[in-house]
Design an enzyme around this catalytic site. Structure first.
Site, mmCIF file in Angstrom:
data_model
loop_
_atom_site.group_PDB
_atom_site.id
_atom_site.type_symbol
_atom_site.label_atom_id
_atom_site.label_comp_id
_atom_site.label_asym_id
_atom_site.label_seq_id
_atom_site.Cartn_x
_atom_site.Cartn_y
_atom_site.Cartn_z
ATOM 1 N N ASP A 357 23.268 35.136 -33.522
ATOM 2 C CA ASP A 357 23.407 36.429 -32.878
ATOM 3 C C ASP A 357 24.559 36.389 -31.887
ATOM 4 O OD1 ASP A 357 19.845 36.606 -32.783
ATOM 5 O OD2 ASP A 357 21.184 37.593 -34.195
ATOM 6 N N THR A 358 24.784 37.515 -31.227
ATOM 7 C CA THR A 358 25.811 37.596 -30.196
ATOM 8 C C THR A 358 25.372 38.656 -29.202
ATOM 9 O OG1 THR A 358 28.166 37.918 -29.790
ATOM 10 C CG2 THR A 358 27.196 39.244 -31.536
#
Length: 367
Positions: A357-358
């Protein structure tokens, strides 16, 4: 303070950005403060050694600018050095799982650290506050700690696919990270508990005192390079010295009469424009939001974008990206016809793993 807004994944970060606006800072000051606090309270999603793109818009003069700060493989990396270690491809198409997770855990996983350079550059060019002052908003969350949010805890305990390491393993294989993320008894911190990272706080205090340049060419950079060399890492002083933020003009498109500005390759903006262009050929409102027909149509547009990304999009420094074709209305119309005919797009994968994810930060001021 009513003429501003901050949006981010964690409430502590949003509060920091809102306080900056309240005390007279502009949107860039607020975005940087928010991003720095995010690195402390959502550390697996972002960090000062990460990378990304900053899109700036100033309606006073109509100017759009993208500050690109993408991480790159160290200069010592070679195209074929891990070819015989591939066991699976990432589900989102970015990267591969290797035997021993060489590219995910430890020193072999480290690319050029860009985020600190970019945040400092954005402040110097467009902000009104100093990096040291905004780091001061993140330091207490390192030293005094932050309450582990459900999202953070869920990520730490995420069950992986067969071919990838668990996130707990990512956090605890090395002594330095075990020291941070494991409490007494060898357990990860639970949601609602307080996690402290005083070493990160000390690093932030040092950068606040000596400036971001210390991280890239000063004594701190020398310590980083020496640690890399001691542990067979690829990153060197030359890599750190070459970390630069690049100005890029945004890509432009349109969607149902609205102009759309987004980031150019290697960012994913061209895929955004392609998907919007495809969806413009459908009456999504008549389908009903999140109806089966709506979801199927949007999913097909996204799959087409994913396939085109993998076939055509890369770093323009190394590959020629057919931006005009992919972002054209003509190409989108042909893709829409495929969807209308009932054709299903297959996104090929060499096995798959759970994607990483980010995070994202957005700040708006009165201008």
């Amino acid at each position: 303070m009513t003429q501003g807004m901050v949006c981010a994944a964690q409430p502590e970060a949003v509060e920091a950005g809102a306080e900056v606006l309240k005390t007279g800072g502009n949107a860039v000051d607020a975005a940087v403060a928010t991003a720095l606090v995010q690195t402390a309270v959502d550390p697996q999603m972002c960090g000062i050694a990460g990378f990304g793109s900053l899109h700036l818009y100033d309606p006073r003069n109509g100017a759009h600018l993208c500050l690109d700060f993408y991480g790159r493989a160290p200069l010592a990396a070679r195209e074929d050095m891990w070819a015989d270690l591939i066991v699976a491809q990432a589900e989102d198409g970015f990267g591969f799982t290797l035997k021993g997770q060489t590219n995910e855990i430890g020193y072999g996983a480290i690319a050029t650290p860009m985020t600190l350079r970019a945040l400092d550059a954005a402040l110097q060019r467009f902000g009104t506050m100093k990096l040291a002052d905004l780091l001061g908003r993140a330091i207490p969350y390192c030293e005094d700690g932050f309450m582990v949010r459900p999202h953070v805890s869920a990520y730490w305990n995420q069950v992986p696919t067969e071919s990838s390491p668990s996130n707990k393993e990512l956090l605890t294989r090395l002594p330095a990270t075990r020291k941070i993320y494991l409490k007494r008894g060898g357990w990860l911190y639970d949601a609602g508990e307080i996690l402290r990272n005083p070493d990160m706080g000390r690093t932030y205090r040092r950068i606040a005192r000596t400036g971001a340049g210390d991280f890239y060419s000063g004594e701190l950079a020398q310590q980083i390079a020496a640690d890399m060399e001691d542990h067979a890492g690829l990153l060197s002083m030359d890599d750190l010295a070459q970390c630069r933020v690049e100005d890029a003009a945004p890509l432009w498109g349109s969607y149902r009469g609205c102009r759309v500005a987004t980031n150019p390759p290697p960012g994913g903006g061209v895929m955004l424009l392609e998907m919007l262009n495809i969806l413009e050929n459908f009456d999504l409102k008549a389908m009903g939001h999140n109806s089966p027909a709506y979801i199927a149509t949007v999913a097909e547009a996204m799959k087409i974008g994913a396939v085109d990304r993998e076939n055509h999009v890369g770093d323009p420094k190394f590959v020629k990206v057919p931006v005009e074709l992919l972002a054209s209305k003509e190409h989108a119309a042909k893709m829409a016809e495929r969807i209308e005919r009932g054709e299903k797009t297959h996104v090929p994968r060499f096995k798959a793993k759970v994607p990483a994810d980010t995070t994202q930060v957005c700040a708006v001021d009165k201008n």
